[in-house]
Write a protein that holds these residues in place. Sequence first.
Motif, short mmCIF file in Angstrom:
data_model
loop_
_atom_site.label_atom_id
_atom_site.label_comp_id
_atom_site.label_asym_id
_atom_site.label_seq_id
_atom_site.Cartn_x
_atom_site.Cartn_y
_atom_site.Cartn_z
N TRP A 59 0.92 -1.16 -0.01
CA TRP A 59 -0.11 0.03 -0.07
C TRP A 59 0.94 1.28 -0.10
O TRP A 59 2.01 1.18 0.51
CB TRP A 59 -0.89 -0.07 1.22
CG TRP A 59 -1.70 1.23 1.41
CD1 TRP A 59 -2.71 1.50 0.82
CD2 TRP A 59 -1.24 2.35 2.21
NE1 TRP A 59 -3.32 2.84 1.12
CE2 TRP A 59 -2.15 3.40 1.99
CE3 TRP A 59 -0.18 2.65 2.87
CZ2 TRP A 59 -2.06 4.61 2.55
CZ3 TRP A 59 -0.12 3.90 3.64
CH2 TRP A 59 -1.11 4.81 3.40
N TYR A 60 0.32 2.33 -0.47
CA TYR A 60 1.23 3.66 -0.60
C TYR A 60 0.14 4.81 -0.55
O TYR A 60 -1.01 4.75 -0.93
CB TYR A 60 1.70 3.64 -2.16
CG TYR A 60 3.08 2.69 -2.44
CD1 TYR A 60 2.54 1.60 -3.07
CD2 TYR A 60 4.10 2.94 -1.95
CE1 TYR A 60 3.52 0.55 -3.23
CE2 TYR A 60 5.28 1.93 -2.22
CZ TYR A 60 4.96 0.70 -2.76
OH TYR A 60 5.82 -0.31 -3.33
N ALA A 61 0.52 5.68 0.21
CA ALA A 61 -0.11 7.02 0.23
C ALA A 61 0.02 7.49 -1.24
O ALA A 61 1.09 7.46 -2.01
CB ALA A 61 0.53 7.91 1.22
N ASP A 62 -1.29 8.30 -1.41
CA ASP A 62 -1.30 8.85 -2.88
C ASP A 62 -0.07 9.65 -3.15
O ASP A 62 0.25 9.72 -4.08
CB ASP A 62 -2.70 9.83 -2.94
CG ASP A 62 -3.92 8.90 -3.14
OD1 ASP A 62 -4.94 9.15 -2.77
OD2 ASP A 62 -3.82 7.47 -3.30
N ALA A 63 0.41 10.58 -2.24
CA ALA A 63 1.37 11.47 -2.26
C ALA A 63 2.68 10.67 -2.97
O ALA A 63 3.57 11.52 -3.49
CB ALA A 63 1.71 12.24 -1.06
N VAL A 64 2.74 9.43 -2.68
CA VAL A 64 4.24 8.90 -2.88
C VAL A 64 4.04 8.01 -4.09
O VAL A 64 5.14 7.08 -4.53
CB VAL A 64 4.90 8.24 -1.71
CG1 VAL A 64 4.97 9.28 -0.60
CG2 VAL A 64 4.12 7.18 -1.16
N LYS A 65 2.85 7.45 -4.23
CA LYS A 65 2.59 6.40 -5.55
C LYS A 65 3.60 6.83 -6.75
O LYS A 65 3.39 7.98 -7.14
CB LYS A 65 1.00 6.36 -5.68
CG LYS A 65 0.29 5.80 -4.83
CD LYS A 65 -1.10 5.44 -5.11
CE LYS A 65 -2.00 4.80 -4.34
NZ LYS A 65 -3.44 4.68 -4.54
N GLY A 66 4.07 5.81 -7.24
CA GLY A 66 4.77 5.95 -8.52
C GLY A 66 6.50 6.40 -8.29
O GLY A 66 6.99 6.35 -9.13
N ARG A 67 6.58 6.89 -6.86
CA ARG A 67 7.90 7.41 -6.61
C ARG A 67 8.69 6.53 -5.46
O ARG A 67 9.86 6.36 -5.62
CB ARG A 67 7.73 8.84 -6.04
CG ARG A 67 7.35 9.73 -7.01
CD ARG A 67 7.27 11.38 -6.52
NE ARG A 67 6.72 11.35 -5.35
CZ ARG A 67 7.07 11.97 -4.11
NH1 ARG A 67 8.49 12.08 -4.04
NH2 ARG A 67 6.30 12.04 -2.88
N PHE A 68 7.74 6.01 -4.63
CA PHE A 68 8.19 5.22 -3.56
C PHE A 68 7.86 3.53 -3.95
O PHE A 68 6.94 3.21 -4.51
CB PHE A 68 7.84 5.48 -2.22
CG PHE A 68 8.07 6.75 -1.65
CD1 PHE A 68 8.82 7.80 -2.49
CD2 PHE A 68 7.71 7.35 -0.45
CE1 PHE A 68 9.24 8.89 -1.76
CE2 PHE A 68 8.32 8.30 0.24
CZ PHE A 68 8.99 9.08 -0.40
N THR A 69 8.96 2.77 -3.54
CA THR A 69 8.75 1.15 -3.41
C THR A 69 9.13 0.67 -2.35
O THR A 69 10.32 0.89 -1.73
CB THR A 69 9.47 0.78 -4.84
OG1 THR A 69 9.19 1.26 -5.88
CG2 THR A 69 9.16 -0.69 -4.87
N ILE A 70 8.20 -0.27 -1.75
CA ILE A 70 8.65 -0.88 -0.53
C ILE A 70 8.86 -2.31 -0.81
O ILE A 70 8.21 -2.93 -1.71
CB ILE A 70 7.29 -0.89 0.48
CG1 ILE A 70 7.57 -1.25 1.87
CG2 ILE A 70 5.98 -1.51 -0.01
CD1 ILE A 70 6.87 -1.00 2.88
N SER A 71 9.87 -2.94 -0.09
CA SER A 71 10.08 -4.45 -0.53
C SER A 71 10.61 -5.03 0.84
O SER A 71 10.77 -4.18 1.93
CB SER A 71 11.05 -4.54 -1.48
OG SER A 71 12.55 -3.77 -1.18
#
Length: 123
Positions: A59-71
Motif C-alpha cells: 500500500w502507498y499513500a497517494d502522495a508517494v505512489k509511483g515514486r516510492f517502492t517498498i520491499s
Amino acid sequence: QLQLVESGGGLVQPGGSLRLSCAASGFTLNYTAIGWFRQVSGKEREGVSCISSSGGGTWYADAVKGRFTISRDNAKNTVYLQMNSLKPEDTGIYYCGARWGRCTVVVGLYGYWGQGTQVTVSS
C-alpha cells in the motif's frame, strides 16, 4: 530484546533518491506487516507505505505512489523503502512499525517501532 532499527536517511536535493532500511532484531519479520510512517514537527505520524508479511500486498499513500517502492527481504530480516524523485514535502522523520496482522495506517495498531531516521529534501 525486540527492536527495529531504521537507517538510510539523510540530506538530498529535490529529485534525488534514498533507500531506507528497517532491520529487526530479537524477532523475525516473516509474520509481520511492516509500515513506514512519516512525522513532521507539530503533526501526527502519517502512513507512507506498508507491506504484508508475505510481501504480496503493498500500500502507498497517494502522495508517494509511483515514486516510492517498498520491499522486504525476510532472509535478512529487513524491509526497505526506495524513495525516488524526492520532493521537499517528503521531508520528515521516517519510522517503521511492525504488527502481527494486516497492513493498516492506524498508528496505534503497531506494536513495535524504530527510533526513526531523518530525511531532509532541500536544495
